[in-house]
Design a protein around this motif. Structure first.
Motif, short mmCIF file in Angstrom:
data_model
loop_
_atom_site.label_atom_id
_atom_site.label_comp_id
_atom_site.label_asym_id
_atom_site.label_seq_id
_atom_site.Cartn_x
_atom_site.Cartn_y
_atom_site.Cartn_z
N GLY A 8 0.97 -1.21 -0.07
CA GLY A 8 -0.04 -0.01 -0.07
C GLY A 8 0.69 1.44 -0.08
O GLY A 8 0.13 2.42 -0.13
N THR A 9 2.36 1.43 0.25
CA THR A 9 3.02 2.63 0.23
C THR A 9 4.13 2.63 -0.84
O THR A 9 4.08 3.22 -1.74
N GLY A 10 4.95 1.65 -0.42
CA GLY A 10 6.14 1.85 -1.31
C GLY A 10 5.99 1.34 -2.80
O GLY A 10 6.65 2.36 -3.73
N GLY A 220 8.19 -4.46 -5.50
CA GLY A 220 8.41 -3.11 -5.07
C GLY A 220 9.04 -2.83 -3.74
O GLY A 220 9.05 -3.91 -3.08
N PRO A 221 9.19 -1.75 -3.31
CA PRO A 221 9.89 -1.61 -2.06
C PRO A 221 8.52 -1.62 -0.89
O PRO A 221 8.31 -0.80 -0.51
N SER A 222 7.92 -2.74 -0.97
CA SER A 222 6.84 -3.10 -0.08
C SER A 222 7.37 -3.92 1.08
O SER A 222 8.34 -4.33 1.42
N ASN A 223 6.46 -3.96 2.20
CA ASN A 223 6.69 -4.58 3.61
C ASN A 223 6.77 -6.29 3.21
O ASN A 223 5.90 -6.83 2.63
N PRO A 224 7.89 -6.92 3.30
CA PRO A 224 8.21 -8.34 2.69
C PRO A 224 7.19 -9.20 3.53
O PRO A 224 6.82 -10.14 2.91
N THR A 226 3.90 -8.33 5.17
CA THR A 226 2.66 -8.32 5.52
C THR A 226 2.15 -7.80 4.03
O THR A 226 0.92 -7.98 3.77
N SER A 227 2.89 -7.42 3.06
CA SER A 227 2.51 -6.87 1.75
C SER A 227 2.85 -8.03 0.76
O SER A 227 2.06 -8.34 -0.06
N ILE A 228 4.03 -8.54 0.88
CA ILE A 228 4.48 -9.67 -0.30
C ILE A 228 4.26 -11.03 0.28
O ILE A 228 3.77 -12.12 -0.53
N SER A 250 14.65 -2.67 -2.44
CA SER A 250 14.63 -2.80 -0.99
C SER A 250 13.68 -1.60 -0.44
O SER A 250 13.84 -0.39 -0.62
N PRO A 251 12.96 -2.02 0.49
CA PRO A 251 12.26 -1.09 1.49
C PRO A 251 13.08 -0.58 2.51
O PRO A 251 12.85 0.28 3.34
N PHE A 252 14.58 -1.21 2.68
CA PHE A 252 15.30 -0.88 3.72
C PHE A 252 16.70 -0.17 3.11
O PHE A 252 16.97 -0.34 1.76
N ASP A 306 19.33 6.93 -5.69
CA ASP A 306 18.81 7.20 -4.25
C ASP A 306 17.41 6.55 -4.21
O ASP A 306 16.47 7.01 -5.40
N THR A 307 17.07 5.74 -3.49
CA THR A 307 15.60 5.03 -3.30
C THR A 307 14.69 5.79 -2.63
O THR A 307 13.50 5.36 -2.62
N ARG A 308 15.05 6.92 -2.15
CA ARG A 308 13.91 7.53 -1.44
C ARG A 308 12.91 8.57 -2.43
O ARG A 308 13.42 8.99 -3.36
N MET A 309 11.69 8.09 -2.31
CA MET A 309 10.72 8.70 -3.29
C MET A 309 9.71 9.38 -2.65
O MET A 309 8.85 9.01 -2.04
N ASN A 310 10.10 10.62 -2.76
CA ASN A 310 9.23 11.96 -2.43
C ASN A 310 8.06 12.39 -3.43
O ASN A 310 7.33 13.12 -3.09
#
Ligand code: GDP
Length: 330
Positions: A8-10, A220-224, A226-228, A250-252, A306-310
């Motif tokens: 739902g986010t990453g 995607g950079p999701s929670n491994p 509870t999302s994946i 990576s979400p980390f 740079d994987t930060r997505m704003n």
């Protein structure tokens, strides 16, 4: 064609750029449904809805859930009424026998609508009324999702991972609870001891999802967890991922998360809460996109950015790195 696995986010953040780097008509998104709940009789699918609202250009981008500028009058009235009636706020999980009666897809995740514990906006609620009503008319979740996607003007193909019930249940030091109770009501407070996916063993991936998993896949950079995790628990999906090129973002950044309870959940199920732990959880991934500040040494090809997505520019940069990684392994 390319298929994204999304929570739902990453991953919805990444889709901002992915639909520019890849032709939207060639993009499929398989959405997690383990987070779904039935609330006051309405099936709420938070991860599918974020992609729907995102694709429809109406997503609240502060929260990454709900519709931007939506009113919350019904939710506020539900809370007021419960207080006035002296009803305890909850979340009010329905009794055991009610969890396995009624519509099949809502098994093990049925909550009373009294003092509605998730903040469902008024326009948002119209989506849940329509979805639940179409399910009751006999359509599958896949069919209903397609109908809603058309209504929101989605260019990509949005697919629920399964038309069968799969409920993410978190085992904690304060007992078992559905993921939404753990995350929304308890703000990830209780210590996680494990995660289970009720129904997953007997769930099937849909034919549409299996067909989409024939194409190269981007996790995607999701929670491994509870999302994946719910997708990996559905028989057939892991095998499909083994057989196709897979890129994971990576979400980390090493052991730091961007947001959400991924670290607590990773530790709770026995993985290191880090990019190294993600790589261990994803043995089927052929290459990774990591943050440029992430020095994790992996045994598979890595593209760094740079994987930060704003904003959409950030998302385009990460999507280009995904494309580069795909070219390396496809
Ligand atoms: P949930 O359903 O809200 O838990 O959403 P997801 O599972 O899709 O996303 C949660 C994960 O997204 C967290 O682990 C975050 O670290 C990650 N995430 C959020 N924002 C970003 C970002 O800008 N870049 C990256 N790489 N990961 C992010």
């Amino acid at each position: 064609m390319v298929t994204f696995l999304a929570g739902g986010t990453g991953t919805p953040k990444l889709l901002d750029g992915a639909t520019e780097v890849f032709d939207p008509a060639s993009v499929a998104v398989v959405g997690n449904t383990g987070d779904d709940v039935e609330l006051g009789g309405l099936l709420v699918c938070p991860d599918l809805d974020t992609v729907l609202f995102h694709g429809g250009g109406v997503l609240d981008r502060e929260t990454w859930w709900g519709i931007d500028g939506d009113t919350r009058e019904t939710n506020a009235e539900l809370l007021r009424l419960a207080d006035a009636a002296g009803l305890e706020r909850g979340p009010r999980y329905l009794p055991a026998e009610a969890q396995t009666s009624g519509r099949d897809i809502a098994r093990w995740r049925r909550f009373s609508g009294v003092a509605e514990f998730m903040t469902i906006g008024d326009r948002d609620r119209a989506v849940h009324v329509t979805r639940t009503s179409l399910l009751d008319e006999g359509r599958t979740l896949t069919e209903v999702t397609r109908t809603l996607a058309d209504a929101f003007g989605l260019e990509i193909d949005l697919l629920p991972m399964s038309d069968d019930p799969v409920a993410t249940i978190v085992r904690t030091d304060e007992g078992e609870m559905h993921f939404q109770e753990y995350w929304v009501a308890r703000r990830a407070g209780p210590a996680v001891e494990g995660v289970e996916f009720s129904g997953a063993d007997s769930a099937d991936p849909t034919p549409e999802t299996l067909a989409a998993l024939d194409d190269p896949v981007v996790v995607g950079p999701s929670n491994p967890v509870t999302s994946i995790g719910p997708m990996l628990a559905v028989p057939g999906i892991r095998e499909a991922l083994d057989a196709t090129p897979v890129i994971a973002v990576s979400p980390f950044v090493e052991d730091r998360v961007f947001s959400g309870p991924a670290a607590e959940l990773m530790r709770g199920v026995g993985y290191e809460a880090s990019t190294a732990g993600v790589a261990e959880a994803y043995p089927f991934a052929d290459a990774f996109v990591l943050d440029e500040a992430d020095g994790t040494d992996l045994d598979r090809p890595v593209v760094r950015t740079d994987t930060r997505m704003n904003d959409p520019d950030d998302a385009r940069r990460v999507a280009r790195a995904v494309d580069e990684a795909l070219r390396e392994v496809a």
